[in-house]
Design an enzyme around this catalytic site. Structure first.
Site, PDB file in Angstrom:
ATOM      1  N   HIS A   1       0.842  -1.200   0.000  1.00 14.17           N
ATOM      2  CA  HIS A   1       0.000   0.000   0.000  1.00 14.17           C
ATOM      3  C   HIS A   1       0.868   1.238   0.000  1.00 14.17           C
ATOM      4  O   HIS A   1       2.094   1.162   0.128  1.00 14.17           O
ATOM      5  CB  HIS A   1      -0.954   0.000   1.198  1.00 14.17           C
TER       6      HIS A   1
HETATM    7  P1  TYD Z   1      -1.765  -2.759   7.972  1.00 21.29           P
HETATM    8  O1  TYD Z   1      -1.038  -1.457   7.976  1.00 21.29           O
HETATM    9  O2  TYD Z   1      -2.895  -2.918   6.988  1.00 21.29           O
HETATM   10  O3  TYD Z   1      -0.740  -3.957   7.757  1.00 21.29           O
HETATM   11  P2  TYD Z   1       0.203  -4.227   6.501  1.00 21.29           P
HETATM   12  O4  TYD Z   1       1.575  -3.843   6.943  1.00 21.29           O
HETATM   13  O5  TYD Z   1       0.128  -5.664   6.161  1.00 21.29           O
HETATM   14  O6  TYD Z   1      -0.295  -3.388   5.376  1.00 21.29           O
HETATM   15  O7  TYD Z   1      -2.293  -3.034   9.424  1.00 21.29           O
HETATM   16  C1  TYD Z   1      -2.841  -4.281   9.793  1.00 21.29           C
HETATM   17  C2  TYD Z   1      -3.911  -4.070  10.846  1.00 21.29           C
HETATM   18  O8  TYD Z   1      -3.358  -3.433  11.996  1.00 21.29           O
HETATM   19  C3  TYD Z   1      -5.061  -3.181  10.366  1.00 21.29           C
HETATM   20  O9  TYD Z   1      -6.253  -3.775  10.802  1.00 21.29           O
HETATM   21  C4  TYD Z   1      -4.888  -1.894  11.075  1.00 21.29           C
HETATM   22  C5  TYD Z   1      -4.063  -2.239  12.293  1.00 21.29           C
HETATM   23  N1  TYD Z   1      -3.108  -1.172  12.638  1.00 21.29           N
HETATM   24  C6  TYD Z   1      -3.383  -0.330  13.700  1.00 21.29           C
HETATM   25  O10 TYD Z   1      -4.429  -0.431  14.371  1.00 21.29           O
HETATM   26  N2  TYD Z   1      -2.473   0.649  14.012  1.00 21.29           N
HETATM   27  C7  TYD Z   1      -1.345   0.817  13.308  1.00 21.29           C
HETATM   28  O11 TYD Z   1      -0.525   1.727  13.624  1.00 21.29           O
HETATM   29  C8  TYD Z   1      -1.064  -0.060  12.185  1.00 21.29           C
HETATM   30  C9  TYD Z   1       0.177   0.088  11.363  1.00 21.29           C
HETATM   31  C10 TYD Z   1      -1.979  -1.048  11.900  1.00 21.29           C
END
Ligand code: TYD
Length: 144
Positions: free
Chosen positions: A58
């Site tokens: 992303h």
């Molecule tokens: P996400 O950033 O989508 O993970 P990836 O690195 O795989 O793209 O985050 C995964 C999940 O964690 C999503 O449900 C949101 C949560 N999250 C938080 O609540 N706070 C945060 O600071 C981050 C980075 C993720």
């Protein structure tokens, strides 16, 4: 230590953190003192990654990041809308600065790796762009 904040740039690049060498074990530190090109708002870490998984396909509208391999190693693949580049991280005293508006994926984790991510914003789901074609269009239109 006070230092002038590192100049902001649209280019992803590796930043080296000082290593305080000690026979008892080395120590590195990041303060909000200008080492990073942004002011620190949040820190999270990714761990227990199963083999073959990747994280974070992303981009963010606003959030800038600094990614460090605190343990093990992995790659950070980034795309700026024109082309892609892959950085290998595997040192506790080196991290990758990723500007806002950059597509990024963390991949090829070695077993027991830990990715520490320091960011410039609080968590907001609205800051995410999760579709690559949308990302490229926003870049092409100058909206990102
Ligand atoms: P996400 O950033 O989508 O993970 P990836 O690195 O795989 O793209 O985050 C995964 C999940 O964690 C999503 O449900 C949101 C949560 N999250 C938080 O609540 N706070 C945060 O600071 C981050 C980075 C993720």
């Amino acid at each position: 230590m006070s230092a002038k904040r590192r100049k902001k740039t649209q280019e992803a690049h590796v930043i080296t953190i000082a290593k305080l060498r000690d026979k008892r074990g080395n120590l590195s530190v990041i303060e909000d003192n200008g080492l990073l090109p942004f002011s620190i708002a949040r820190t999270y870490w990714i761990y227990d990654v199963p083999g073959g998984e990747s994280r974070g396909g992303h981009a963010y509208f606003k959030s800038e990041e600094f990614i460090i391999a605190l343990s093990g190693s992995f790659e950070v693949n980034i795309h700026d809308g024109n082309g892609e580049q892959t950085f290998q991280l595997g040192r506790c005293n080196k991290g990758l600065y990723v500007p806002a508006g950059t597509w990024r994926r963390i991949q090829n984790f070695a077993t027991n790796s830990i990715a520490l991510v320091i960011t410039s914003t609080a968590y907001s789901p609205k800051d995410y762009i999760r579709d690559f074609d949308t990302f490229v269009k926003l870049k092409q239109n100058g909206q990102l």
